[in-house]
Each structure stands twice: as C-alpha cells, then as structure tokens.
Motif scaffolding. Structure first.
Motif: not given
Ligand SMILES: Cc1cc2nc3c(=O)[nH]c(=O)nc-3n(C[C@H](O)[C@H](O)[C@H](O)COP(=O)(O)O)c2cc1C
Length: 209
Positions: A179-182, A159-162, A77-82
């Motif tokens: 907006q994307v935090a991490l 992951l912050e490398g994006f 699961h990929l969690v995109v934290v907004l």
C-alpha cells in the motif's frame, strides 16, 4: 560538495516547483535511497519499499490522482513509498526470515518471534493496523531521505495529498501486498523558497529535570 547537516536542514523546504530540465545523477539518487534503507525499523523488520518513477506518462497519471500537484510530474525522480502488508503477518514467514538474518541461537530466535507474535495480536489486528504501523516507520525513512537529498542539494516535497486507492490502481498494486504510504518528488528547485516559518523553540520544547 556535500552540505553539512546544518546547511542541509536550512536548505530543505517543501519544494512546490521543480526545474523540469534537471535530472538527479545516479549516484546521488542512490545516496538518497540508501539513507531510507539505513533508517531504523521496528524489530529491524524492514517493511518499506521504494518505487522510483522516472517515466513521464506514469508521473502524469499519478499527478492526476494527487490533487493535480505539479511537483509530481515536474520532479526528476518520483519516489512512491510503499509498505508491505501481508509480509508483516507472522503466517507469511517473512518476520521469521528477517529474524533469521541475525544468526541467532534457536532459543533467541523463538523469543523474538514470540514477542513479535504477541505484539501482532494486540497491535496488528487487521490490514489497517499494519498500514498505520508500517507507515509510521516509512515516515522515519522519508525524513532521512529528505535530509540526505538536501545534503546533495536536491529538493523534495513530502506529499500526502493523494488518492491512495487510485495510485495503487495506477501502479497495479495488490493492496494485500503493498500500500502507498507517501509520495516523495525529488529534483531541483525552480526558484528560491520563502523564509521558513516555525513556532518558537520555547513553545515546542519543554525540559523536565
Ligand atoms: C506528512 C506530510 C504531508 C504533506 N503533504 C503535502 C502535500 O500534499 N502537498 C504539498 O505541497 N506539501 C505537503 N507537505 C509539505 C508541508 O506543507 C510543509 O512541509 C510545511 O508547510 C512546512 O514547510 P517547509 O517544509 O517548506 O518548511 C506535507 C508535509 C508532510 C510532513
């Protein structure tokens, strides 16, 4: 069986390679997300949102915008934290709605609103300020989610490398709203990690009595 807190802290590492064949059970992913939701937020305003991506095509596209880091597509699961931007503004009415959940007398409600209004004027002057303020809080929830995951034997890699703009475009986010935090891949390790490297306790801890 759940790991103890100490076991979980020792288990967690930034997982670089996930086992693509293993899926996190529903109850466990919910346990992890609830740890995020239960985390503290400034004024209790909760401006974080968790997008949980299971779709492989979407994961691949996000990987392309994340320095091609393979954890992004290999994870379960990929969690995109907004973080919410407009909602943090007084004029959106959202802060008021959040405070109203506390069932406070009018006087106290107005006191909180005034206090948040003054804080906003000095600290949240533009969307960039809001992004940084809300992201700091999102990171607290991410820390808790990673430990909660470890309790269940689930691996993670913050992951912050994006490329933030690219991911927001892929996810069709209106960046006035979100907006994307991490980005936080979750899954199961493919191999054992190397030993944890940390500075000495004495180098980073100082007591003042
Ligand atoms: C804010 C933040 C951003 C990070 N970004 C990345 C990243 O983009 N890619 C990656 O592989 N690891 C990333 N990491 C993981 C760190 O490299 C890792 O936590 C650190 O080297 C210590 O290793 P450990 O967590 O395995 O103990 C990030 C960690 C943090 C806290």
């Amino acid at each position: 069986m759940n790991k103890t807190f100490e076991e979980a802290m020792n288990f967690r590492h930034a997982c670089k390679e996930f086992d693509i064949s293993r899926k996190i059970p529903k109850d466990d992913i919910e346990f992890v997300l609830n740890a995020g939701i239960q985390s503290p937020t400034s004024y209790g305003l909760e401006f974080t949102k968790y997008l949980v991506i299971e779709n492989n095509e979407l994961k691949n596209r996000i990987q392309n915008a994340s320095m091609n880091q393979e954890q992004v597509s290999q994870c379960s699961h990929l969690v995109v934290v907004l973080v919410r931007i407009d909602d943090a503004k007084i004029k959106s009415g959202t802060p008021k709605q959040r405070f109203e959940r506390l069932n406070l007398p009018d006087e106290t409600l107005n006191f909180f609103l005034d206090m948040y209004g003054q804080f906003s004027q000095t600290h949240l002057k533009d969307d960039k300020d809001i992004y940084h303020w809300t992201s700091k809080q999102a990171y607290i929830s991410i820390g808790n989610m990673m430990t909660a995951a470890a309790v269940k034997g689930i691996d993670s890699c913050p992951l912050e490398g994006f490329e933030k703009d690219k991911i927001e475009e892929i996810l069709e986010l209106n960046n006035s709203s979100f907006q994307v935090a991490l980005v936080l891949p979750l899954g199961y390790r493919n191999r054992d990690p190397r030993d944890s490297i940390r500075l000495d306790y004495k180098e980073v801890v100082e007591f003042i009595s």
